[in-house]
Design an enzyme around this catalytic site. Structure first.
Site, short mmCIF file in Angstrom:
data_model
loop_
_atom_site.label_atom_id
_atom_site.label_comp_id
_atom_site.label_asym_id
_atom_site.label_seq_id
_atom_site.Cartn_x
_atom_site.Cartn_y
_atom_site.Cartn_z
N SER A 126 0.84 -1.19 0.00
CA SER A 126 0.00 0.00 0.00
C SER A 126 0.88 1.24 0.00
O SER A 126 1.97 1.25 0.58
CB SER A 126 -0.85 -0.04 1.28
OG SER A 126 -1.33 1.23 1.57
N TYR A 150 -2.56 -0.48 10.29
CA TYR A 150 -2.67 -1.09 8.96
C TYR A 150 -1.38 -0.86 8.17
O TYR A 150 -0.78 -1.79 7.63
CB TYR A 150 -3.88 -0.50 8.22
CG TYR A 150 -3.87 -0.84 6.75
CD1 TYR A 150 -4.22 -2.11 6.31
CD2 TYR A 150 -3.46 0.09 5.80
CE1 TYR A 150 -4.16 -2.44 4.97
CE2 TYR A 150 -3.41 -0.22 4.46
CZ TYR A 150 -3.76 -1.49 4.04
OH TYR A 150 -3.69 -1.82 2.72
N LYS A 154 1.64 -3.48 6.66
CA LYS A 154 2.06 -3.59 5.25
C LYS A 154 3.57 -3.37 5.13
O LYS A 154 4.26 -4.08 4.38
CB LYS A 154 1.28 -2.58 4.40
CG LYS A 154 -0.17 -2.96 4.19
CD LYS A 154 -0.28 -4.26 3.37
CE LYS A 154 -1.66 -4.84 3.38
NZ LYS A 154 -1.77 -6.11 2.65
#
Ligand code: UDP
Length: 340
Positions: A126, A150, A154
């Site tokens: 991402s 999050y 990643k």
């Protein structure tokens, strides 16, 4: 020779579009999904699109024994790994669950791959792995960081893969950093399908267009951007899917590991998106200006030149196609609900 690919999270939004793109490119693909955040009829819709039966392994990446059974069932030439938790806001409330699924799940997968001697992996990363910057567009070499659990998972995922590959030259990886996926499959059979009120802009606008939500809340109109609203790099999900096919082919055919942005390099504002969607659905969509959302940046768009140089990848579908395809998908769904 037909190459066999395992697609984790293959029933999800980007995963399902990638399934269709891989089949179109001649790959033989099996889906691994736990269907926690995917509709159960996605494989049926993929059968309609591809005209072929779909192999589905209902499996959780947190279950190493189940993963081992999947890898024992067939020989795969590579894995495209989407299965993960993906809501930034939720990750702040559930850090352990995010770290467990996104990091422990990845480790389980890499171990199962190693045991089965499958060493090609495309990893769904991402653009949130970049540290905040004011330098746009962002190239892959920019400083990394994270502002949410999050994003942390990643970045951690990228680093885990890099460590594993550094220790064993049989591994090849493609790390793909997405900007803002948007749109739907041109067949109108696949698309984003959130069951709750969406956090992201495009699915929210789609629900305003179908009348499920009354108006878009525009989070701030006093940013230093041309119209004062936030600017992002929206990429059509079918372009994104094609990027995965090219990345995988680069690994399998040439053994070239890479880390790439997948975006358009073009920024659009919240109001650009709303106006484009209004054009697509043929009515002016209402909005109200709301306060800025905490943690939002004014601008965020990527430098896409490395993906073009290495893979020949260039996003081909623009804003109008993203909105028209999304509208075709959501209006088909709401018609079906009306009939049901
Ligand atoms: N946005 C908005 N209203 C919404 C959702 C998003 O104005 O209901 C804005 C948000 O402030 C940002 C842009 O739309 O400028 C994209 O937000 P999204 O959450 O889709 O992506 P991200 O911010 O994670 O890139």
């Amino acid at each position: 020779m037909t190459r066999k690919i395992l697609l984790t999270g293959g029933a999800g939004y980007i995963g399902s579009h990638t399934y269709a793109a891989l089949c179109e490119a001649g790959y033989d693909v099996a889906i691994l999904d736990n269907f926690d955040n995917a509709r159960p009829d996605v494989p049926d819709r993929l059968e309609v699109i591809t005209g072929k039966p779909v192999t589905v392994h209902r499996c959780d990446i947190l279950d190493p024994a189940a993963l081992a059974r999947v890898f024992a069932s067939d020989h795969f030439d590579g894995v495209v790994h989407f299965a993960a938790r993906k809501a930034v806001g939720e990750s702040q409330r559930m850090p352990l669950e995010y770290i467990e699924t996104n990091c422990t799940g990845l480790i389980n997968l890499l171990k199962a791959m190693r045991a089965a001697e499958v060493f090609n992996i495309v990893f769904s990363s991402s653009a949130t792995v970049y540290a905040p910057t004011t330098d746009w567009p962002i190239p892959e070499g920019a400083a990394l960081g994270y502002a949410s659990t999050y994003a942390y998972t990643k970045l951690m995922g990228e680093q885990i893969i890099a460590q594993v590959a550094a220790a064993d030259p049989r591994w090849h990886y493609g790390v793909l950093r997405y900007f803002n996926p948007a749109g739907a499959h041109t067949s109108a059979l696949l698309g984003e399908d959130p069951s709750d009120i969406p956090n992201n802009l495009m699915p929210y606008i789609a629900k305003v267009a179908t009348g499920e939500l009354p108006a878009l809340n525009v989070f701030g109109n006093d940013y230093p951007t041309p119209d004062g609203t936030g600017v992002r790099d929206y990429i059509h999900v079918m372009d994104l899917a094609r990027g995965h096919v090219l990345s995988l082919t680069e690994l399998i055919e040439r053994g070239n590991s890479h880390t790439l942005n997948l975006g358009t390099g073009q920024g659009y504002s919240v109001l650009d998106m709303l106006n484009a969607y209004s054009r697509a659905c043929g009515k002016e969509l209402p909005y109200v200006v709301a306060p800025r959302r905490e943690g939002d940046l004014d601008c965020y768009y990527g430098d896409p030149t490395k993906a073009e140089a290495l893979l020949g990848f260039r996003a081909e579908r623009g804003l109008d196609a993203m909105c028209a395809d999304s509208w075709a998908w959501v209006s088909r769904k709401s018609n079906m609900r009306g009939q049901g």
